[in-house]
Design an enzyme around this catalytic site. Structure first.
Site, PDB file in Angstrom:
ATOM      1  N   ARG A   1      11.239  26.658  71.482  1.00 11.40           N
ATOM      2  CA  ARG A   1      10.239  27.611  71.949  1.00 11.40           C
ATOM      3  C   ARG A   1      10.000  28.641  70.795  1.00 11.40           C
ATOM      4  O   ARG A   1       8.842  29.007  70.817  1.00 11.40           O
ATOM      5  CB  ARG A   1      10.783  28.301  73.310  1.00 11.40           C
ATOM      6  CG  ARG A   1      10.805  27.512  74.254  1.00 11.40           C
ATOM      7  CD  ARG A   1      11.528  28.029  75.642  1.00 11.40           C
ATOM      8  NE  ARG A   1      11.078  29.184  75.624  1.00 11.40           N
ATOM      9  CZ  ARG A   1      12.096  30.252  76.192  1.00 11.40           C
ATOM     10  NH1 ARG A   1      13.342  30.046  76.328  1.00 11.40           N
ATOM     11  NH2 ARG A   1      11.516  31.471  76.579  1.00 11.40           N
TER      12      ARG A   1
ATOM     13  N   ASP B   1      19.744  24.820  77.045  1.00 10.80           N
ATOM     14  CA  ASP B   1      19.024  26.149  76.364  1.00 10.80           C
ATOM     15  C   ASP B   1      19.047  26.368  74.903  1.00 10.80           C
ATOM     16  O   ASP B   1      18.035  26.887  74.362  1.00 10.80           O
ATOM     17  CB  ASP B   1      19.583  27.389  77.143  1.00 10.80           C
ATOM     18  CG  ASP B   1      18.730  28.714  76.741  1.00 10.80           C
ATOM     19  OD1 ASP B   1      17.729  28.560  77.108  1.00 10.80           O
ATOM     20  OD2 ASP B   1      19.584  29.453  76.120  1.00 10.80           O
TER      21      ASP B   1
END
Ligand code: URA
Length: 430
Positions: free
Chosen positions: A172, A165
């Protein structure tokens, strides 16, 4: 070693609107973490996910793959049940500061692994670091010891939790793919499940200052995360809460600590107290301690005692003087009437531009910078009265901060409809 899949095939599958199978998901998350899938390939896949979405099975598998990329913590040896809270982030959202010691004062251990802020929403660690001496980094042993002795720890999440993540979120952030609900839900829940809390309360913000500007999107995110938590055996509830206007009367690190201490002392703004108590009640229900009334623990000083112990245990001085910015500037009302809008995003961007937040990971923040709010939604105001005070150490920042506030305020003759801080709960009933 030959790879079992080809990144381009995985990207094409999602690009063309088909679900990814379990093997594809396990492989792509693992291969990206290992460096066998390139950033540009993962960027393309993230964009395909943003556009095409994911079904519930895919999101659950993606979350599990991110959890499997790192270590899992385990608090089952503690003598009390555990509960944690996660907020999707908002302006003036200092709730963790009064909430975590309050819940600990009610007999539930609170392991809060937090982050630093990026963009217009502040990070809990940045706020606490404005307290002289306070340290965010703790070893696992120190964390467990503090959870047992004080009942609460708010510290930096180690790099071992969901490393997939960490890498994906940074990607992202620079590829316009933060806003995909499957990716937000799996990002938040992978970290929270890996952290090992027994129960979890999610504060999903909705409004201009939040990720989710629309109630339907916030509800979908909340439902997705609650399902992921329940599937993983973590009792999970979400509150949908208003972030169209800032929470409380401050946005900025030391300013928010001061306001949180006021709440712990039995005062503070009504919306901060209301949300703190609403989240505390949910955390206590989740941990099986709904017999304890958090309002009593706030009123009788027990939550303040835990706060002081928590700050001291991490090297901070609970009586230390909080930093104050060197320069200030006041924004005044331009007419008589009732404040009908104070826009959260504008205040958040102003606080950020004043130096309270960072534009890039690793940048320093100013402890004293931020915005003080003198009038809230529904308050009567008179022309010339102060509405906001802007604080910074670097006065050249005032111009851009004031520009962010240009359309932040509406003053009308009539009182606006009252606004609830807590809009809804997922699931709907206890
Ligand atoms: N917070 C996270 O941890 N992840 C996201 O994707 C968004 C907010």
């Amino acid at each position: 070693m030959a790879e079992s899949h080809d990144a381009v095939d995985v990207i094409r599958t999602k690009r063309d609107g088909h679900p990814l199978d379990d093997d594809q998901i396990d492989w792509v998350v693992d291969a990206y973490t290992r460096g066998a899938v390139a950033d540009e390939q993962m960027s393309a896949l993230a964009m395909a996910i943003l556009i095409r979405g994911m079904d519930r099975r895919e999101i659950a598998r993606w979350t599990a793959a991110m959890i499997a990329s790192g270590e899992r913590m385990d608090f089952s040896s503690l003598s009390r049940p555990t509960s944690d809270k996660h907020s999707t982030g908002g302006v003036g959202d200092k709730i963790t500061l009064p909430l975590a010691p309050l819940v600990a004062a009610c007999g539930v251990a609170v392991p809060q692994l937090s982050g630093r802020g990026l963009g217009h929403t502040g990070g809990t660690l940045d706020k606490l670091e404005s307290i002289p001496g306070w340290q965010a980094s703790l070893s696992k042993e120190a964390m467990m010891e503090q959870l047992e002795s004080v009942g609460v720890v708010v510290c930096a999440a180690g790099s071992g939790l969901a490393p997939a993540d960490k890498k994906l979120y940074a990607l992202r952030d620079v590829t316009g793919t933060v806003e995909a609900i499957p990716l937000i839900a799996s990002s938040i829940m992978s970290k929270k499940i890996a952290e090992g809390t027994g129960s979890l309360v999610l504060d999903v913000k909705v409004g201009s200052g939040a990720f989710m500007k629309e109630l339907d999107d916030a509800r979908e995110l909340a439902e997705t995360m609650v399902a992921l938590g329940e599937d993983a055996g973590v009792h999970t509830v979400a509150l949908l809460t208003d972030m169209s206007t800032p929470l409380g009367l401050t946005a900025g690190n030391a300013l928010e600590v001061r306001e949180s201490v006021e709440v712990l002392a039995g005062g503070g703004p009504g919306d901060v107290v209301e949300l703190t108590l609403a989240l505390a009640r949910e955390m206590l229900i989740g941990a099986g301690r709904s017999d304890v009334d958090p309002a009593e623990k706030l009123a009788d000083g027990s939550a303040m005692d835990v706060w002081r112990a928590m700050i001291a245990a991490q090297g901070g001085d609970p009586d230390g003087t909080l930093p104050v910015a060197r320069e200030s500037e006041v924004l005044r009302a331009d007419s008589d009437g009732v404040l009908s809008r104070l826009d959260a995003l504008s205040v958040g961007v102003a606080a950020w531009r004043l130096g309270a937040g960072r534009a890039r990971q690793g940048e320093a923040v100013q402890a004293g910078a931020g915005v003080e709010i003198h009038a809230k939604h529904g308050d009567p105001v008179r022309a010339g009265e102060p509405l906001l005070t802007l604080h910074t150490d670097t006065p050249e920042r005032f111009e851009r901060a004031l520009a962010a506030l240009q359309d932040a305020v509406d003053i009308h003759a009539d009182a606006p409809p009252a606004r609830d801080v807590v809009i809804d709960r997922v699931p709907a009933t206890t």
